[in-house]
Write a protein that holds these residues in place. Structure first.
Motif, PDB file in Angstrom:
ATOM      1  N   LEU A 195       0.834  -1.204   0.000  1.00 14.73           N
ATOM      2  CA  LEU A 195       0.000   0.000   0.000  1.00 14.73           C
ATOM      3  C   LEU A 195       0.870   1.256   0.000  1.00 14.73           C
ATOM      4  O   LEU A 195       0.571   2.227  -0.720  1.00 14.73           O
ATOM      5  CB  LEU A 195      -0.923   0.000   1.214  1.00 14.73           C
ATOM      6  CG  LEU A 195      -1.877   1.197   1.313  1.00 14.73           C
ATOM      7  CD1 LEU A 195      -2.838   1.227   0.143  1.00 14.73           C
ATOM      8  CD2 LEU A 195      -2.645   1.169   2.631  1.00 14.73           C
ATOM      9  N   ALA A 196       1.940   1.255   0.797  1.00  9.78           N
ATOM     10  CA  ALA A 196       2.825   2.424   0.845  1.00  9.78           C
ATOM     11  C   ALA A 196       3.451   2.688  -0.520  1.00  9.78           C
ATOM     12  O   ALA A 196       3.565   3.848  -0.956  1.00  9.78           O
ATOM     13  CB  ALA A 196       3.905   2.214   1.901  1.00  9.78           C
ATOM     14  N   LEU A 197       3.847   1.639  -1.218  1.00 10.79           N
ATOM     15  CA  LEU A 197       4.417   1.816  -2.553  1.00 10.79           C
ATOM     16  C   LEU A 197       3.371   2.325  -3.538  1.00 10.79           C
ATOM     17  O   LEU A 197       3.664   3.184  -4.379  1.00 10.79           O
ATOM     18  CB  LEU A 197       5.009   0.493  -3.032  1.00 10.79           C
ATOM     19  CG  LEU A 197       6.281   0.044  -2.301  1.00 10.79           C
ATOM     20  CD1 LEU A 197       6.622  -1.396  -2.644  1.00 10.79           C
ATOM     21  CD2 LEU A 197       7.449   0.965  -2.646  1.00 10.79           C
ATOM     22  N   ALA A 198       2.145   1.802  -3.442  1.00 15.40           N
ATOM     23  CA  ALA A 198       1.081   2.262  -4.333  1.00 15.40           C
ATOM     24  C   ALA A 198       0.780   3.739  -4.106  1.00 15.40           C
ATOM     25  O   ALA A 198       0.480   4.480  -5.061  1.00 15.40           O
ATOM     26  CB  ALA A 198      -0.178   1.421  -4.116  1.00 15.40           C
ATOM     27  N   ARG A 199       0.860   4.179  -2.863  1.00 20.63           N
ATOM     28  CA  ARG A 199       0.561   5.567  -2.541  1.00 20.63           C
ATOM     29  C   ARG A 199       1.733   6.511  -2.863  1.00 20.63           C
ATOM     30  O   ARG A 199       1.522   7.633  -3.331  1.00 20.63           O
ATOM     31  CB  ARG A 199       0.229   5.696  -1.050  1.00 20.63           C
ATOM     32  CG  ARG A 199      -1.028   4.961  -0.612  1.00 20.63           C
ATOM     33  CD  ARG A 199      -2.280   5.788  -0.892  1.00 20.63           C
ATOM     34  NE  ARG A 199      -3.416   5.263  -0.182  1.00 20.63           N
ATOM     35  CZ  ARG A 199      -4.331   4.441  -0.702  1.00 20.63           C
ATOM     36  NH1 ARG A 199      -4.208   4.042  -1.970  1.00 20.63           N
ATOM     37  NH2 ARG A 199      -5.355   4.021   0.027  1.00 20.63           N
ATOM     38  N   LEU A 200       2.960   6.056  -2.583  1.00 23.28           N
ATOM     39  CA  LEU A 200       4.098   6.963  -2.568  1.00 23.28           C
ATOM     40  C   LEU A 200       5.093   6.747  -3.703  1.00 23.28           C
ATOM     41  O   LEU A 200       5.883   7.645  -4.005  1.00 23.28           O
ATOM     42  CB  LEU A 200       4.819   6.853  -1.220  1.00 23.28           C
ATOM     43  CG  LEU A 200       3.930   7.135   0.001  1.00 23.28           C
ATOM     44  CD1 LEU A 200       4.660   6.797   1.290  1.00 23.28           C
ATOM     45  CD2 LEU A 200       3.469   8.579   0.016  1.00 23.28           C
ATOM     46  N   VAL A 201       5.084   5.569  -4.314  1.00 25.64           N
ATOM     47  CA  VAL A 201       5.939   5.308  -5.475  1.00 25.64           C
ATOM     48  C   VAL A 201       5.078   4.629  -6.547  1.00 25.64           C
ATOM     49  O   VAL A 201       5.318   3.475  -6.921  1.00 25.64           O
ATOM     50  CB  VAL A 201       7.158   4.436  -5.114  1.00 25.64           C
ATOM     51  CG1 VAL A 201       8.258   4.589  -6.176  1.00 25.64           C
ATOM     52  CG2 VAL A 201       7.733   4.784  -3.750  1.00 25.64           C
ATOM     53  N   PRO A 202       4.039   5.316  -7.035  1.00 20.46           N
ATOM     54  CA  PRO A 202       3.075   4.666  -7.931  1.00 20.46           C
ATOM     55  C   PRO A 202       3.665   4.244  -9.268  1.00 20.46           C
ATOM     56  O   PRO A 202       3.038   3.462  -9.996  1.00 20.46           O
ATOM     57  CB  PRO A 202       1.994   5.742  -8.111  1.00 20.46           C
ATOM     58  CG  PRO A 202       2.686   7.036  -7.826  1.00 20.46           C
ATOM     59  CD  PRO A 202       3.707   6.721  -6.770  1.00 20.46           C
ATOM     60  N   GLU A 203       4.876   4.730  -9.594  1.00 18.66           N
ATOM     61  CA  GLU A 203       5.501   4.327 -10.856  1.00 18.66           C
ATOM     62  C   GLU A 203       5.872   2.852 -10.876  1.00 18.66           C
ATOM     63  O   GLU A 203       6.004   2.246 -11.948  1.00 18.66           O
ATOM     64  CB  GLU A 203       6.770   5.150 -11.114  1.00 18.66           C
ATOM     65  CG  GLU A 203       6.548   6.644 -11.198  1.00 18.66           C
ATOM     66  CD  GLU A 203       6.763   7.348  -9.871  1.00 18.66           C
ATOM     67  OE1 GLU A 203       7.301   8.456  -9.882  1.00 18.66           O
ATOM     68  OE2 GLU A 203       6.389   6.762  -8.823  1.00 18.66           O
ATOM     69  N   LEU A 204       6.081   2.268  -9.702  1.00 16.34           N
ATOM     70  CA  LEU A 204       6.520   0.877  -9.622  1.00 16.34           C
ATOM     71  C   LEU A 204       5.360  -0.092  -9.786  1.00 16.34           C
ATOM     72  O   LEU A 204       4.281   0.105  -9.222  1.00 16.34           O
ATOM     73  CB  LEU A 204       7.206   0.610  -8.273  1.00 16.34           C
ATOM     74  CG  LEU A 204       8.537   1.325  -8.014  1.00 16.34           C
ATOM     75  CD1 LEU A 204       9.070   0.952  -6.637  1.00 16.34           C
ATOM     76  CD2 LEU A 204       9.560   0.984  -9.089  1.00 16.34           C
TER      77      LEU A 204
END
Length: 428
Positions: A24-33
């Motif tokens: 969830l943190a990656l989806a919110r804060l690094v959405p390019e990945l």
């Protein structure tokens, strides 16, 4: 970033609290990945209930105030707080002696020092939030192996009885310390047994907890009672973490519920009145487990897969959560600088930053166990004086409160939107 073709940028092995929070943190804060989670248990939107009905025997996790800030940043706290019981007071005492100290949220300008939330409720909140992201799931499935390839790693996944392979820039192992995957990949662990077990259960008392968490040190080990149940009304249910040696554990487990309550009464005392009920008991051995090198090119361990510590002071999941946010911060920086997220420079920087937090947290929790485990009279008198001193010295009390609340640490990376709360029970 490197231009080699990959099936997904990141594979997370394990979709429990740690893995799902990272996703969830990656989806919110690094959405390019592009993120893929491999989870052993089946998942589907249809399996998520519309209304959550708490169970008396639900396992729970202590969330520090700093963890609340992280979940707030991820847009999850409003929902989580619906079933998160606030800890507004903390009472620390030494059984049979005069030493005690008390912390109060209002003295620090906060509504709470921390919270207690059911693991199942946290998981449901995370799953609902993830349904609205681009994160993909392989479930039920398991990561069986990994080997380095140009530009990343090739990960072997078993699903529906068949094995397939996915290439990624990085593999994050977030499946806890019991799956065996880290050992299969050659990570070496060091384990120091405390010779104790944690017995976990929910209990009812005749007096209300008044949103107070009790940390009680006894000659047989520490005991914690955390307020549990309604987030709005002070109730009579608490979450128990009872430290017991092997023989004592066997004795307690053999008793009736009424006898368990009597034994608990003898150990804890009467600050919550009479113990009237104890629910289903779970237990596990207590160890301090570390991995010397939790990061390699293309692969990194997080949460209980990377470290496990004594549950005293409820530091475990909060430490893991701060580590996840530190990792997300490094991924954000790598994407901004055009570096592959699997590069050792990226993962090594995460390891360096998180190790500082881990060392401070282990030192804090481990020292509590060793100091309060000493029966010698001079040491007992000194620790009693120390507890009283915490109450009398504002600076010392603020330091202790910051440790309990998990609010010390580095400032967020400028412009990243990622905050690192780098100073402070079961995260899988």
């Amino acid at each position: 970033m490197n231009t080699e073709r990959v099936d997904t940028d990141l594979i997370i092995a394990g979709g429990g609290l740690a893995g799902a929070t990272l996703a969830l943190a990656l989806a919110r804060l690094v959405p390019e990945l592009k993120v893929t989670v491999v989870e052993a248990f089946p998942l589907s939107p249809e399996a998520l209930p519309e209304d959550y009905q708490p169970s008396y025997d639900s396992r729970s996790t202590a969330l520090a105030w700093g963890s609340r800030l992280i979940f707030d940043q991820l847009g999850l706290w409003r929902q989580l707080s619906e079933h998160a019981t606030p800890i507004r007071h903390i009472h620390v005492s030494d059984r049979g002696r005069f030493g005690a100290t008390r912390l109060h949220a209002n003295e620090h300008g906060q509504d709470a020092l921390g919270y207690v939330a059911d693991n199942r409720w946290m998981g449901l909140c995370l799953m609902r939030a993830l349904l609205d992201t681009r994160v993909s799931w392989q479930a039920p499935a398991q990561v069986e192996g990994m080997k380095p390839v140009a530009g990343g790693v090739r990960v072997a996944i078993r699903k529906d009885g068949a094995q397939k392979e996915l290439t990624a820039r990085c593999l994050v192992i977030a499946d806890g310390g019991r799956s065996g995957l880290r050992e299969k990949l050659g990570f070496v662990t060091r384990t120091e047994a405390y010779g104790q077990n944690a017995l976990i259960a929910n209990v009812s008392t005749s007096d209300s907890h008044q949103f107070t968490a009790y940390e009680r040190f006894t000659e047989a080990g520490p005991m914690a009672l955390l307020p549990h149940g309604s987030p709005k009304r002070p109730g009579h249910q608490s979450a128990l973490v009872w430290t017991l040696e092997n023989e004592a554990l066997d004795e307690i487990l053999s008793l009736s519920d009424e006898q368990k309550c009597q034994k608990l009464q003898e150990r804890f005392g009467w600050r919550l009145g009479r113990f009237t009920h104890i629910g289903q008991c779970h237990h596990y051995p207590l160890n301090l487990t570390t991995v010397d090198e939790p990061a390699r090119p293309g692969v990194v361990l997080v949460g209980n897969a990377a470290h496990a510590l004594h549950p005293v002071a409820g530091q475990g999941f909060n430490l893991a959560l701060r580590g996840l946010m530190t990792l997300v911060e490094q991924f954000r920086r790598a994407v901004d600088e055009g570096i592959s997220i699997g590069e050792l420079s990226v993962l090594g920087r995460y390891q360096q930053l998180h190790r500082q937090d881990w060392q401070h947290t282990v030192q804090f929790s481990d020292s509590l166990i060793r100091i309060f485990g000493q029966p010698l009279a001079p040491i007992a008198a000194a620790r009693d004086a120390g507890l009283v001193g915490l109450d009398l010295l504002p600076g010392a009390k603020r330091w202790f409160a910051r440790k309990a609340m998990g609010t010390g640490g580095r400032k967020p990376l400028v412009g990243s939107g990622v905050s690192s709360f780098e100073a402070e029970k079961h995260d899988r």
